[in-house]
Motif scaffolding. Structure first.
Motif, PDB file in Angstrom:
ATOM      1  N   ILE A  51       0.849  -1.179   0.000  1.00 22.26           N
ATOM      2  CA  ILE A  51       0.000   0.000   0.000  1.00 22.26           C
ATOM      3  C   ILE A  51       0.893   1.240   0.000  1.00 22.26           C
ATOM      4  CG2 ILE A  51      -1.742   1.284   1.301  1.00 22.26           C
ATOM      5  CD1 ILE A  51      -2.720  -1.420   2.358  1.00 22.26           C
ATOM      6  N   GLU A  52       0.664   2.128  -0.935  1.00 24.38           N
ATOM      7  CA  GLU A  52       1.481   3.321  -1.084  1.00 24.38           C
ATOM      8  C   GLU A  52       0.595   4.557  -1.197  1.00 24.38           C
ATOM      9  OE1 GLU A  52       4.089   2.914  -4.381  1.00 24.38           O
ATOM     10  OE2 GLU A  52       5.019   1.057  -3.655  1.00 24.38           O
ATOM     11  N   SER A  53       1.206   5.702  -0.954  1.00 26.23           N
ATOM     12  CA  SER A  53       0.496   6.963  -1.117  1.00 26.23           C
ATOM     13  C   SER A  53       0.554   7.391  -2.576  1.00 26.23           C
ATOM     14  CB  SER A  53       1.123   8.046  -0.230  1.00 26.23           C
ATOM     15  OG  SER A  53       0.551   9.306  -0.509  1.00 26.23           O
ATOM     16  N   VAL A  54      -0.551   7.959  -3.041  1.00 25.89           N
ATOM     17  CA  VAL A  54      -0.564   8.466  -4.412  1.00 25.89           C
ATOM     18  C   VAL A  54       0.377   9.656  -4.542  1.00 25.89           C
ATOM     19  CG1 VAL A  54      -2.023   9.529  -6.185  1.00 25.89           C
ATOM     20  CG2 VAL A  54      -2.879   7.604  -4.837  1.00 25.89           C
ATOM     21  N   SER A  55       0.492  10.449  -3.462  1.00 28.52           N
ATOM     22  CA  SER A  55       1.335  11.646  -3.494  1.00 28.52           C
ATOM     23  C   SER A  55       2.203  11.718  -2.245  1.00 28.52           C
ATOM     24  CB  SER A  55       0.464  12.907  -3.605  1.00 28.52           C
ATOM     25  OG  SER A  55       1.252  14.074  -3.634  1.00 28.52           O
ATOM     26  N   THR A  60      10.034  31.645   4.175  1.00 26.10           N
ATOM     27  CA  THR A  60       8.791  31.086   4.711  1.00 26.10           C
ATOM     28  C   THR A  60       8.459  29.831   3.917  1.00 26.10           C
ATOM     29  OG1 THR A  60       7.979  33.286   5.318  1.00 26.10           O
ATOM     30  CG2 THR A  60       6.361  31.523   5.174  1.00 26.10           C
ATOM     31  N   ILE A  61       8.474  28.687   4.580  1.00 28.41           N
ATOM     32  CA  ILE A  61       8.239  27.394   3.919  1.00 28.41           C
ATOM     33  C   ILE A  61       6.810  26.948   4.211  1.00 28.41           C
ATOM     34  CG2 ILE A  61       8.969  24.994   3.731  1.00 28.41           C
ATOM     35  CD1 ILE A  61      11.750  25.868   4.569  1.00 28.41           C
ATOM     36  N   GLN A  62       6.056  26.698   3.151  1.00 30.63           N
ATOM     37  CA  GLN A  62       4.673  26.261   3.273  1.00 30.63           C
ATOM     38  C   GLN A  62       4.527  24.817   2.811  1.00 30.63           C
ATOM     39  OE1 GLN A  62       2.876  29.322   0.781  1.00 30.63           O
ATOM     40  NE2 GLN A  62       2.191  30.435   2.603  1.00 30.63           N
ATOM     41  N   ALA A  63       3.517  24.131   3.351  1.00 30.66           N
ATOM     42  CA  ALA A  63       3.246  22.750   2.960  1.00 30.66           C
ATOM     43  C   ALA A  63       2.750  22.726   1.520  1.00 30.66           C
ATOM     44  CB  ALA A  63       2.211  22.133   3.886  1.00 30.66           C
ATOM     45  N   PRO A  64       3.416  21.981   0.636  1.00 30.57           N
ATOM     46  CA  PRO A  64       2.987  21.947  -0.771  1.00 30.57           C
ATOM     47  C   PRO A  64       1.724  21.120  -0.990  1.00 30.57           C
ATOM     48  CG  PRO A  64       4.876  20.526  -0.426  1.00 30.57           C
ATOM     49  CD  PRO A  64       4.653  21.226   0.865  1.00 30.57           C
ATOM     50  N   ILE A  65       1.447  20.168  -0.076  1.00 30.87           N
ATOM     51  CA  ILE A  65       0.246  19.327  -0.166  1.00 30.87           C
ATOM     52  C   ILE A  65      -0.300  19.113   1.238  1.00 30.87           C
ATOM     53  CG2 ILE A  65       1.033  18.103  -2.240  1.00 30.87           C
ATOM     54  CD1 ILE A  65       1.724  15.719  -0.413  1.00 30.87           C
ATOM     55  N   SER A  66      -1.508  18.611   1.312  1.00 34.78           N
ATOM     56  CA  SER A  66      -2.081  18.209   2.597  1.00 34.78           C
ATOM     57  C   SER A  66      -1.687  16.772   2.873  1.00 34.78           C
ATOM     58  CB  SER A  66      -3.603  18.337   2.566  1.00 34.78           C
ATOM     59  OG  SER A  66      -4.000  19.671   2.355  1.00 34.78           O
ATOM     60  N   GLY A  67      -1.384  16.475   4.148  1.00 37.40           N
ATOM     61  CA  GLY A  67      -0.988  15.122   4.491  1.00 37.40           C
ATOM     62  C   GLY A  67      -0.406  15.044   5.880  1.00 37.40           C
ATOM     63  N   VAL A  68       0.392  13.990   6.102  1.00 37.11           N
ATOM     64  CA  VAL A  68       0.995  13.726   7.404  1.00 37.11           C
ATOM     65  C   VAL A  68       2.507  13.842   7.285  1.00 37.11           C
ATOM     66  CG1 VAL A  68       1.287  12.009   9.230  1.00 37.11           C
ATOM     67  CG2 VAL A  68      -0.909  12.222   8.070  1.00 37.11           C
ATOM     68  N   ASP A  78       0.496  12.024   1.624  1.00 36.54           N
ATOM     69  CA  ASP A  78      -0.960  12.177   1.509  1.00 36.54           C
ATOM     70  C   ASP A  78      -1.602  10.836   1.850  1.00 36.54           C
ATOM     71  OD1 ASP A  78      -3.553  12.687   0.928  1.00 36.54           O
ATOM     72  OD2 ASP A  78      -3.255  13.112  -1.201  1.00 36.54           O
ATOM     73  N   THR A  79      -2.148  10.723   3.057  1.00 37.54           N
ATOM     74  CA  THR A  79      -2.764   9.472   3.504  1.00 37.54           C
ATOM     75  C   THR A  79      -4.230   9.370   3.105  1.00 37.54           C
ATOM     76  OG1 THR A  79      -3.258  10.491   5.648  1.00 37.54           O
ATOM     77  CG2 THR A  79      -1.195   9.263   5.458  1.00 37.54           C
ATOM     78  N   GLU A  80      -4.751  10.409   2.473  1.00 34.94           N
ATOM     79  CA  GLU A  80      -6.147  10.391   2.041  1.00 34.94           C
ATOM     80  C   GLU A  80      -6.305   9.811   0.640  1.00 34.94           C
ATOM     81  OE1 GLU A  80      -8.717  11.105   3.970  1.00 34.94           O
ATOM     82  OE2 GLU A  80      -7.284  11.452   5.599  1.00 34.94           O
ATOM     83  N   HIS A  81      -5.210   9.618  -0.044  1.00 38.94           N
ATOM     84  CA  HIS A  81      -5.253   9.052  -1.395  1.00 38.94           C
ATOM     85  C   HIS A  81      -4.214   7.931  -1.450  1.00 38.94           C
ATOM     86  CE1 HIS A  81      -6.868  13.150  -1.840  1.00 38.94           C
ATOM     87  NE2 HIS A  81      -7.659  12.625  -2.745  1.00 38.94           N
ATOM     88  N   LEU A  82      -4.695   6.695  -1.397  1.00 44.37           N
ATOM     89  CA  LEU A  82      -3.820   5.522  -1.333  1.00 44.37           C
ATOM     90  C   LEU A  82      -4.046   4.615  -2.536  1.00 44.37           C
ATOM     91  CD1 LEU A  82      -4.271   4.604   2.450  1.00 44.37           C
ATOM     92  CD2 LEU A  82      -2.428   5.952   1.425  1.00 44.37           C
ATOM     93  N   LYS A  83      -3.053   3.793  -2.793  1.00 41.51           N
ATOM     94  CA  LYS A  83      -3.145   2.800  -3.856  1.00 41.51           C
ATOM     95  C   LYS A  83      -2.418   1.539  -3.409  1.00 41.51           C
ATOM     96  CE  LYS A  83       1.014   4.612  -6.126  1.00 41.51           C
ATOM     97  NZ  LYS A  83       1.570   5.193  -7.369  1.00 41.51           N
ATOM     98  N   VAL A  84      -2.766   0.416  -4.004  1.00 44.27           N
ATOM     99  CA  VAL A  84      -2.047  -0.829  -3.759  1.00 44.27           C
ATOM    100  C   VAL A  84      -1.271  -1.173  -5.027  1.00 44.27           C
ATOM    101  CG1 VAL A  84      -4.020  -2.260  -4.461  1.00 44.27           C
ATOM    102  CG2 VAL A  84      -2.219  -3.237  -3.018  1.00 44.27           C
ATOM    103  N   CYS A  85      -0.011  -1.488  -4.855  1.00 43.88           N
ATOM    104  CA  CYS A  85       0.872  -1.832  -5.972  1.00 43.88           C
ATOM    105  C   CYS A  85       1.251  -3.303  -5.860  1.00 43.88           C
ATOM    106  CB  CYS A  85       2.117  -0.956  -5.961  1.00 43.88           C
ATOM    107  SG  CYS A  85       1.779   0.818  -6.021  1.00 43.88           S
TER     108      CYS A  85
END
Length: 290
Positions: free
Chosen positions: A71-75, A179-187, A210-217
């Motif tokens: 199981i991997e993150s899409v992003s 100033t460093i900002q988060a490029p995506i939402s996630g953990v 990004d734990t909200e968008h997962l895939k299985v490889c």
């Protein structure tokens, strides 16, 4: 005469003993009968392995399929600094959830702000030189717009005005890197940054997954490809939670067969609290109802 009869009797006795020994050896060797051969063949057919090597798999005959997947993150993004400055604020911790655009770190602005002050002074000096060049060509102050564009452009180049303006814009843009900002939402994962340490350009401070968008490889053998395609239904069983069943459909099939004869496939998963990137899972063909 007696001695001749005695010798003859001894020879006859030895002959009888040899004949008896030969008959005894022959009686110990029995060739297999046709009934014995039939019995052995029936026993072989009745054995669980059917006469094959022990451990041979019958998976191909039954049509079942299962393999190991991940199981991997899409992003997943590695957050790094673009400039070499000290970290003066670190607003994240391992496992913290962040949102896109959230300020996650700040770098020391002092050195960059000092360079901006000097850059502005350099622009003023170059602008003064630019005016002097035009005035030297007969144009009055406040009426420089009357000069042809090619003359004004040459004056800007010779005075260094264009170069000074470009350097100032670069410094002002560089200030935004503090100033460093988060490029995506996630953990936040793999936190390597340390408060008050120096951020080096290109070195990862931490990662955001990004734990909200997962895939299985998973990978299949080349001879299994006919059973898979985009939209094929599969069931994913996490090894950590063997009672869970997650339905998915294949969303990507690699167009390349690896040297090992394997083909890479991916399927998008619906988020669930039990699912995390990096988990191992068993992938089976078809859908299973909980």
């Amino acid at each position: 005469m007696k001695s001749e009869r005695f010798a003859t009797a001894i020879v006859l006795a030895l002959t009888l003993v040899l004949i008896a020994c030969q008959n005894g050896q022959k009686s110990e060797i029995h060739p297999p009968s046709p009934s014995d051969l039939k019995g052995n063949s029936a026993a072989a057919k009745a054995s669980p392995s059917g006469g094959r090597l022990a451990g041979a798999s019958s998976e191909g005959a039954s049509g079942a399929f299962s393999c190991k997947g991940t199981i991997e993150s899409v992003s997943e993004v590695a957050v790094a600094s673009r400039i070499n400055e000290q970290i003066v604020m670190l607003g994240v911790e391992m496992g913290q959830r962040v949102h896109k655009g959230q300020v996650v770190a700040r770098l020391d602005r002092t050195a960059t702000e000092d360079r901006i002050v000097k850059g502005r002074a350099e622009v003023e000096r170059a602008e003064y030189q630019y005016q002097n060049i035009l005035m030297g060509q007969g144009y009055k102050r406040g009426a420089f717009d009357q000069a042809p564009e090619n003359i004004r452009e040459m004056a800007r180049i010779n005075s260094g005005y264009n170069t000074a303006k470009a350097a100032l814009r670069q410094l002002e843009h560089q200030l935004t890197y503090c100033t460093i900002q988060a490029p995506i939402s996630g953990v936040v994962t793999q936190l390597d940054a340390v408060l008050y340490a120096t951020a080096v350009p290109g070195e990862t401070l931490f990662r955001i997954v990004d734990t909200e968008h997962l895939k299985v490889c998973f990978d299949i053998l080349e001879n299994e490809l006919r059973r898979f395609g985009k939209g094929t239904a599969i069931t994913v069983i996490p090894i950590s939670f063997p009672d869970d069943r997650y339905q998915a459909r294949v969303t990507a099939v690699s167009p390349v067969v690896e040297k090992s004869g394997m083909i890479h496939l991916e399927a998008i998963l619906t988020p669930h609290p039990h699912l995390m990137p990096g988990m191992s899972a068993i992938v089976t063909l078809g859908s299973e109802v909980n």
